[in-house]
Design a protein around this motif. Structure first.
Motif, PDB file in Angstrom:
ATOM      1  N   VAL A   1      13.608   9.951  -4.524  1.00 40.21           N
ATOM      2  CA  VAL A   1      13.809   9.570  -2.949  1.00 40.21           C
ATOM      3  C   VAL A   1      12.937   7.938  -2.662  1.00 40.21           C
ATOM      4  O   VAL A   1      13.109   7.249  -3.344  1.00 40.21           O
ATOM      5  CB  VAL A   1      13.776   9.762  -1.625  1.00 40.21           C
ATOM      6  CG1 VAL A   1      13.811   8.698  -0.787  1.00 40.21           C
ATOM      7  CG2 VAL A   1      15.026  10.233  -1.483  1.00 40.21           C
ATOM      8  N   SER A   2      11.922   8.379  -2.916  1.00 35.75           N
ATOM      9  CA  SER A   2      11.228   7.292  -3.088  1.00 35.75           C
ATOM     10  C   SER A   2      10.142   6.780  -4.942  1.00 35.75           C
ATOM     11  O   SER A   2      10.163   6.937  -5.927  1.00 35.75           O
ATOM     12  CB  SER A   2       9.325   7.198  -2.607  1.00 35.75           C
ATOM     13  OG  SER A   2       9.497   6.937  -1.336  1.00 35.75           O
ATOM     14  N   LEU A   3      10.056   5.100  -4.614  1.00 36.54           N
ATOM     15  CA  LEU A   3      10.036   4.762  -6.538  1.00 36.54           C
ATOM     16  C   LEU A   3       8.712   3.471  -6.287  1.00 36.54           C
ATOM     17  O   LEU A   3       9.351   2.983  -5.073  1.00 36.54           O
ATOM     18  CB  LEU A   3      11.048   4.430  -6.639  1.00 36.54           C
ATOM     19  CG  LEU A   3      10.923   3.536  -7.730  1.00 36.54           C
ATOM     20  CD1 LEU A   3      11.899   4.164  -9.466  1.00 36.54           C
ATOM     21  CD2 LEU A   3      10.900   2.606  -8.770  1.00 36.54           C
ATOM     22  N   PHE A   4       7.711   3.989  -7.256  1.00 30.19           N
ATOM     23  CA  PHE A   4       6.827   2.382  -7.019  1.00 30.19           C
ATOM     24  C   PHE A   4       6.368   1.667  -8.173  1.00 30.19           C
ATOM     25  O   PHE A   4       6.754   2.793  -9.115  1.00 30.19           O
ATOM     26  CB  PHE A   4       5.013   3.180  -6.918  1.00 30.19           C
ATOM     27  CG  PHE A   4       5.619   3.817  -5.235  1.00 30.19           C
ATOM     28  CD1 PHE A   4       6.138   5.388  -5.044  1.00 30.19           C
ATOM     29  CD2 PHE A   4       5.437   3.252  -3.971  1.00 30.19           C
ATOM     30  CE1 PHE A   4       6.260   6.033  -3.336  1.00 30.19           C
ATOM     31  CE2 PHE A   4       5.559   4.326  -2.956  1.00 30.19           C
ATOM     32  CZ  PHE A   4       5.766   5.641  -2.299  1.00 30.19           C
ATOM     33  N   TRP A   5       6.563   0.750  -7.599  1.00 23.29           N
ATOM     34  CA  TRP A   5       6.275  -0.311  -9.202  1.00 23.29           C
ATOM     35  C   TRP A   5       4.573  -0.525  -8.832  1.00 23.29           C
ATOM     36  O   TRP A   5       3.981  -1.183  -7.884  1.00 23.29           O
ATOM     37  CB  TRP A   5       6.995  -1.430  -9.536  1.00 23.29           C
ATOM     38  CG  TRP A   5       8.326  -0.980  -9.774  1.00 23.29           C
ATOM     39  CD1 TRP A   5       9.091  -0.611  -9.488  1.00 23.29           C
ATOM     40  CD2 TRP A   5       8.464  -1.045 -11.375  1.00 23.29           C
ATOM     41  NE1 TRP A   5      10.385  -0.606 -10.298  1.00 23.29           N
ATOM     42  CE2 TRP A   5       9.671  -1.314 -11.717  1.00 23.29           C
ATOM     43  CE3 TRP A   5       7.406  -1.375 -12.716  1.00 23.29           C
ATOM     44  CZ2 TRP A   5      10.460  -0.313 -12.848  1.00 23.29           C
ATOM     45  CZ3 TRP A   5       8.244  -0.881 -13.904  1.00 23.29           C
ATOM     46  CH2 TRP A   5       9.428  -0.472 -14.073  1.00 23.29           C
ATOM     47  N   TYR A   6       3.795  -0.725 -10.325  1.00 19.47           N
ATOM     48  CA  TYR A   6       2.396  -0.991 -10.310  1.00 19.47           C
ATOM     49  C   TYR A   6       1.922  -1.596 -11.477  1.00 19.47           C
ATOM     50  O   TYR A   6       2.547  -1.402 -12.443  1.00 19.47           O
ATOM     51  CB  TYR A   6       1.112   0.054 -10.024  1.00 19.47           C
ATOM     52  CG  TYR A   6       1.315   0.634  -8.854  1.00 19.47           C
ATOM     53  CD1 TYR A   6       2.194   1.482  -8.230  1.00 19.47           C
ATOM     54  CD2 TYR A   6       0.134   0.984  -8.064  1.00 19.47           C
ATOM     55  CE1 TYR A   6       2.058   2.354  -6.707  1.00 19.47           C
ATOM     56  CE2 TYR A   6      -0.332   1.078  -6.616  1.00 19.47           C
ATOM     57  CZ  TYR A   6       1.038   2.374  -5.748  1.00 19.47           C
ATOM     58  OH  TYR A   6       0.721   2.642  -5.207  1.00 19.47           O
ATOM     59  N   GLN A   7       0.936  -2.302 -10.960  1.00 23.41           N
ATOM     60  CA  GLN A   7       0.793  -3.479 -12.051  1.00 23.41           C
ATOM     61  C   GLN A   7      -0.723  -3.099 -12.528  1.00 23.41           C
ATOM     62  O   GLN A   7      -1.600  -2.835 -11.966  1.00 23.41           O
ATOM     63  CB  GLN A   7       0.631  -4.834 -12.054  1.00 23.41           C
ATOM     64  CG  GLN A   7       0.483  -5.941 -13.551  1.00 23.41           C
ATOM     65  CD  GLN A   7       0.595  -7.427 -12.931  1.00 23.41           C
ATOM     66  OE1 GLN A   7      -0.133  -8.072 -11.468  1.00 23.41           O
ATOM     67  NE2 GLN A   7       1.339  -8.618 -13.600  1.00 23.41           N
TER      68      GLN A   7
END
Lengths: 112, 116
Positions: B30-36
């Motif tokens: 359900v949870s989705l994250f973007w990181y740089q």
């Protein structure tokens, strides 16, 4: 202002000995702490975590210690193996906030 | 799928070009994250979704960055008018839900973006 700091960019240990990786944080709101391991050209892989209600969590060769008063946590690997050679990231989060704040990593080299 | 899949693995863009980076999370997450992640640094939070809802975009560095997850599964991170400082590895991560995110995400292998 970096809220999570890993002050040692690199660490080298002999196979079979203990590896101790350190992490300091400044935000007292953090209540969950995690360690990730990263090999080249791969994404970080979750290793072990600890809630702020505990001061120690163990999983096999890996143990994380949390000292809330010092805002310091450490990861102990015993015994160290050559396959443990990787970059280790410390991360911290606030319950239900979603995001994690990462340190810049410590490169561990375990020599055979 | 078995893991978090990101495409392309590598992208070279000319300065000023628009790019789109894709993330396929683990099915059911359900949870989705973007990181740089810039060279020599740790991952820095960009944004996260709970299903299709973007609940936090506080980490997006400028209005040139835009993320979407229209059907609550695949997500796309779009960068308009790329600049050299956008060069980094973009990591996507997913979790069953927000509570279990606190016990660690599953990251993809990332997309390495180089702006020339």
């Amino acid at each position: 202002d970096q809220q999570v700091k890993q002050n040692s960019p690199s660490l080298s240990v002999q196979e079979g000995r203990i590896s101790i990786l350190n992490c300091d944080y400044t935000n007292s709101m953090f209540d969950y702490f995690l360690w990730y391991k990263k090999y080249p050209a791969e994404g970080p892989t979750f290793l072990i975590s600890i809630s702020s209600i505990k001061d120690k969590n163990e999983d096999g060769r890996f143990t994380v210690f949390l000292n809330k008063s010092a805002k310091h946590l450490s990861l102990h690997i015993v015994p160290s193996q050559p396959g443990d050679s990787a970059v280790y990231f410390c991360a911290a989060s606030v319950t239900n906030a979603g995001k994690s704040t990462f340190g810049d990593g410590t490169t561990l080299t375990v020599k055979p | 799928g078995a893991g978090v899949s990101q495409s392309p693995r590598y992208k070279v863009a000319k300065r000023g070009q628009d790019v789109a980076l894709r993330c396929d999370p683990i099915s059911g997450h359900v949870s989705l994250f973007w990181y740089q992640q810039a060279l020599g640094q740790g991952p820095e939070f960009l944004t996260y979704f709970q299903n299709e809802a973007q609940l936090d975009k506080s980490g997006l560095p400028s209005d040139r960055f835009f993320a979407e997850r229209p059907e609550g599964s695949v997500s796309t991170l779009k960068i308009q008018r790329t600049q050299q400082e956008d060069s980094a590895v973009y990591l996507c991560a997913s979790s069953l839900d927000l509570v279990r995110a606190q016990a660690g995400y599953t990251f993809g292998s990332g997309t390495r973006l180089t702006v020339v």
